[in-house]
Design a protein around this motif. Structure first.
Motif, PDB file in Angstrom:
ATOM      1  N   UNK A 143       0.804  -1.217   0.000  1.00  0.00           N
ATOM      2  CA  UNK A 143       0.000   0.000   0.000  1.00  0.00           C
ATOM      3  C   UNK A 143       0.840   1.271   0.000  1.00  0.00           C
ATOM      4  N   UNK A 144       2.136   1.144   0.208  1.00  0.00           N
ATOM      5  CA  UNK A 144       2.997   2.324   0.177  1.00  0.00           C
ATOM      6  C   UNK A 144       3.005   2.984  -1.198  1.00  0.00           C
ATOM      7  N   UNK A 145       2.570   2.239  -2.235  1.00  0.00           N
ATOM      8  CA  UNK A 145       2.530   2.858  -3.559  1.00  0.00           C
ATOM      9  C   UNK A 145       1.637   4.095  -3.540  1.00  0.00           C
ATOM     10  N   UNK A 146       0.609   4.079  -2.680  1.00  0.00           N
ATOM     11  CA  UNK A 146      -0.295   5.218  -2.618  1.00  0.00           C
ATOM     12  C   UNK A 146       0.401   6.455  -2.067  1.00  0.00           C
ATOM     13  N   UNK A 147       1.203   6.273  -1.017  1.00  0.00           N
ATOM     14  CA  UNK A 147       1.961   7.396  -0.470  1.00  0.00           C
ATOM     15  C   UNK A 147       2.959   7.926  -1.499  1.00  0.00           C
ATOM     16  N   UNK A 148       3.601   7.006  -2.222  1.00  0.00           N
ATOM     17  CA  UNK A 148       4.550   7.401  -3.271  1.00  0.00           C
ATOM     18  C   UNK A 148       3.843   8.207  -4.360  1.00  0.00           C
ATOM     19  N   UNK A 149       2.596   7.837  -4.660  1.00  0.00           N
ATOM     20  CA  UNK A 149       1.817   8.578  -5.656  1.00  0.00           C
ATOM     21  C   UNK A 149       1.712  10.054  -5.261  1.00  0.00           C
ATOM     22  N   UNK A 150       1.381  10.306  -3.998  1.00  0.00           N
ATOM     23  CA  UNK A 150       1.214  11.697  -3.549  1.00  0.00           C
ATOM     24  C   UNK A 150       2.555  12.405  -3.379  1.00  0.00           C
ATOM     25  N   UNK A 299      -2.836  19.785   0.235  1.00  0.00           N
ATOM     26  CA  UNK A 299      -3.803  18.697   0.093  1.00  0.00           C
ATOM     27  C   UNK A 299      -3.085  17.363  -0.119  1.00  0.00           C
ATOM     28  N   UNK A 300      -2.028  17.388  -0.928  1.00  0.00           N
ATOM     29  CA  UNK A 300      -1.316  16.147  -1.225  1.00  0.00           C
ATOM     30  C   UNK A 300      -0.534  15.619  -0.030  1.00  0.00           C
ATOM     31  N   UNK A 301      -0.189  16.488   0.912  1.00  0.00           N
ATOM     32  CA  UNK A 301       0.449  16.022   2.149  1.00  0.00           C
ATOM     33  C   UNK A 301      -0.479  15.065   2.886  1.00  0.00           C
ATOM     34  N   UNK A 302      -1.788  15.347   2.817  1.00  0.00           N
ATOM     35  CA  UNK A 302      -2.767  14.437   3.413  1.00  0.00           C
ATOM     36  C   UNK A 302      -2.683  13.067   2.751  1.00  0.00           C
ATOM     37  N   UNK A 303      -2.450  13.046   1.433  1.00  0.00           N
ATOM     38  CA  UNK A 303      -2.313  11.782   0.723  1.00  0.00           C
ATOM     39  C   UNK A 303      -1.049  11.033   1.105  1.00  0.00           C
ATOM     40  N   UNK A 304       0.038  11.776   1.309  1.00  0.00           N
ATOM     41  CA  UNK A 304       1.294  11.140   1.736  1.00  0.00           C
ATOM     42  C   UNK A 304       1.108  10.475   3.095  1.00  0.00           C
ATOM     43  N   UNK A 305       0.483  11.196   4.033  1.00  0.00           N
ATOM     44  CA  UNK A 305       0.265  10.645   5.377  1.00  0.00           C
ATOM     45  C   UNK A 305      -0.698   9.459   5.318  1.00  0.00           C
ATOM     46  N   UNK A 306      -1.821   9.647   4.628  1.00  0.00           N
ATOM     47  CA  UNK A 306      -2.805   8.573   4.530  1.00  0.00           C
ATOM     48  C   UNK A 306      -2.247   7.349   3.836  1.00  0.00           C
ATOM     49  N   UNK A 349     -13.759  24.917   4.195  1.00  0.00           N
ATOM     50  CA  UNK A 349     -13.607  24.624   2.772  1.00  0.00           C
ATOM     51  C   UNK A 349     -12.241  24.047   2.456  1.00  0.00           C
ATOM     52  N   UNK A 350     -11.237  24.416   3.231  1.00  0.00           N
ATOM     53  CA  UNK A 350      -9.895  23.857   3.061  1.00  0.00           C
ATOM     54  C   UNK A 350      -9.779  22.491   3.728  1.00  0.00           C
ATOM     55  N   UNK A 351     -10.382  22.343   4.919  1.00  0.00           N
ATOM     56  CA  UNK A 351     -10.254  21.103   5.689  1.00  0.00           C
ATOM     57  C   UNK A 351     -10.910  19.909   4.995  1.00  0.00           C
ATOM     58  N   UNK A 352     -12.053  20.137   4.348  1.00  0.00           N
ATOM     59  CA  UNK A 352     -12.793  19.026   3.755  1.00  0.00           C
ATOM     60  C   UNK A 352     -12.011  18.311   2.649  1.00  0.00           C
ATOM     61  N   UNK A 353     -11.430  19.030   1.663  1.00  0.00           N
ATOM     62  CA  UNK A 353     -10.615  18.318   0.665  1.00  0.00           C
ATOM     63  C   UNK A 353      -9.412  17.619   1.293  1.00  0.00           C
ATOM     64  N   UNK A 354      -8.836  18.238   2.331  1.00  0.00           N
ATOM     65  CA  UNK A 354      -7.707  17.630   3.035  1.00  0.00           C
ATOM     66  C   UNK A 354      -8.117  16.285   3.635  1.00  0.00           C
ATOM     67  N   UNK A 355      -9.264  16.263   4.326  1.00  0.00           N
ATOM     68  CA  UNK A 355      -9.755  15.034   4.937  1.00  0.00           C
ATOM     69  C   UNK A 355     -10.154  14.004   3.873  1.00  0.00           C
ATOM     70  N   UNK A 356     -10.741  14.493   2.776  1.00  0.00           N
ATOM     71  CA  UNK A 356     -11.117  13.575   1.694  1.00  0.00           C
ATOM     72  C   UNK A 356      -9.898  12.830   1.173  1.00  0.00           C
ATOM     73  N   UNK A 357      -8.818  13.564   0.880  1.00  0.00           N
ATOM     74  CA  UNK A 357      -7.607  12.940   0.362  1.00  0.00           C
ATOM     75  C   UNK A 357      -7.021  11.979   1.398  1.00  0.00           C
ATOM     76  N   UNK A 358      -7.073  12.345   2.680  1.00  0.00           N
ATOM     77  CA  UNK A 358      -6.528  11.474   3.716  1.00  0.00           C
ATOM     78  C   UNK A 358      -7.279  10.150   3.770  1.00  0.00           C
TER      79      UNK A 358
END
Length: 456
Positions: A143-150, A299-306, A349-358
């Motif tokens: 699943x680390x491929x997802x973090x690499x994607x972001x 926003x993409x930082x949320x993807x890296x963490x998630x 409005x900023x938090x929601x996309x962040x949480x979505x990506x996470x």
């Protein structure tokens, strides 16, 4: 063969380096996809593109990947994992150069088509090879491929900001796309020099002496090939598209359904929302290019963490359950984000996309491809990842092509709200199918299948 690898509690240093070298191809795939999105607005201005042309360009790479996912899987089943991976890097480099030097819509379209060829081949083969390199106890790390994607997306956005500061002007998108070619060439050289063929694939082909050599080079195992323990290369049945029917009958039918459903729905919601984060950032933060790009990076930082946590969640609660939880949160967030778009305080409005990506990246974002890579025997694994990847790629095309059209007629907010149906369908799929390769106790390489049957 599989028992030797599965008995490891950690990867030796050489195997770990090779593992990340294969993963580097997925970094390139993500970077190439992000390269066009980061410079989309300047490209539209320079080339004078219509909304239909934009939709075609953004959907071209995943649309071509639909065809080349199974072709890549077929190639890897016939000639091995390494050769298709190296070919994908060469094609990606050519596609990046053609796109970066394009003078109009047609050239950009052709270059993006080549990127799609590389993306389709690489993803089908790389995930299978990672699964074959990885011991059973460590399979959550796929699943680390997802973090690499972001990470790749964030790096591209960061470099785009650097090009902006260097006053690249309206041609900034050319630098963004061209930098993908540099990464492709570097990876091409490294994979050509260091990649080692999958021992599992070699053993499945009856090439036991070569499999023993690969085991020694990758893991340091000193093994002597036995006799009579593998198929006879002279009589071994070649795996081809005609055998794809095995994916749609027992024991693989529910596995194929689940991995396809997750791949399809997660790619729809990501490419419709995540890929358009620069557009969403412009709507939230204003029309300044720097501000919108920085917003996208956050926003993409949320993807890296998630994405990094998805490996942990997959190990602790399983890939299917973590997908279901991620879908549930994505469904609620998209509804609130869409229905409240333009009315919510800027912080919300900023938090929601962040949480979505996470929640997307921590759950279903990684799991569809990981489930596919872990659910099939070695001899049909790339065929399975290729076919399910092909079906899942339809979600990318729908998200990238249909989203701009709906957004044009309905507006951004209502379109996002409408998209909430996608994670809902993903959630239902996870509740219906109970298969989870990390919880089944089944090693697919120990299963017997009949390749001669043509239909379910």
């Amino acid at each position: 063969m599989a028992a030797l690898v599965n008995g490891l509690s950690r990867l030796p240093r050489k195997a770990n380096l090779l593992w990340y070298l294969v993963l580097g191809g997925l970094f390139l795939d993500a970077y190439s996809n992000a390269a066009l999105g980061a410079g989309l607005s300047p490209m539209i201005k320079e080339l004078g593109l219509s909304s239909t042309q934009v939709g075609v360009l953004t959907a071209t790479a995943p649309a071509v990947a639909i065809l080349f996912n199974p072709i890549g899987g077929w190639l890897a089943a016939r000639i091995g994992r390494v050769k298709p991976l190296i070919a994908a890097k060469a094609i990606a480099a050519i596609g990046a150069v053609l796109t970066a030097t394009a003078g109009g819509f047609g050239e950009v379209w052709f270059g993006r088509g080549l990127v799609g060829v590389a993306y389709g081949i690489d993803f089908a083969v790389a995930m299978a090879m990672l699964a074959e390199y990885t011991p059973a106890k460590l399979r959550g790390r796929l699943n680390l491929w997802q973090s690499v994607w972001y990470v790749a997306t964030t790096v591209n956005l960061g470099l785009t900001l650097v090009f902006f500061q260097l006053d690249a002007g309206v041609g900034i998108w050319r630098w963004s796309v061209g930098s993908a070619g540099v990464f492709a060439i570097v990876l091409l050289v490294l994979q050509l020099l260091f990649l080692v063929e999958s021992p599992s694939w070699l053993a499945a082909k009856g090439r036991l002496a070569e499999a023993a050599v690969s085991l020694r080079r990758i893991y340091g195992f000193q093994v002597t090939p036995g006799t009579g323990s593998g198929p006879d290369p002279a009589t071994e049945q070649k795996i081809g598209f005609r055998h794809a029917g095995v994916l749609f009958r027992k024991p693989y039918l529910p596995r194929t359904f689940l991995s396809t459903a997750i791949s399809l729905t997660q790619s729809m919601q990501y490419f419709a929302v995540g890929w358009y984060l620069p557009v969403i950032s412009l709507a939230i933060f204003g029309q300044a290019f720097q501000t919108a790009t920085l917003g996208s990076m956050i926003f993409n930082i949320a993807g890296i963490i998630g994405g990094a946590l998805s490996a942990y969640f997959g190990r602790k609660i399983g890939l299917r359950t973590s997908s279901a939880i991620g879908y549930a949160f994505a469904f609620a967030i998209l509804l609130v984000m869409g229905l409240g778009f333009g009315k919510l305080p800027i912080a919300v409005g900023f938090l929601l996309p962040f949480l979505f990506i996470f929640f997307h990246s921590a759950g279903p974002g990684a799991n569809g491809k990981s489930i596919a890579a872990l659910s099939y025997r070695s001899d049909i694994r790339t065929l399975g990842t290729g076919v399910t990847g092909m079906l899942g790629s339809f979600g990318s095309v729908i998200g990238l092509y249909v989203f701009p059209q709906i957004k044009e007629s309905m507006g951004l907010g209502p379109t996002i709200a409408l998209l909430a149906v996608v994670p809902f369908l993903g959630l239902v799929s996870c509740l219906i199918v109970r298969w989870d390769p990390t919880r089944s106790g089944v090693d697919p390489d120990d299963e017997t299948i009949d390749l001669k049957r043509r239909s379910a």
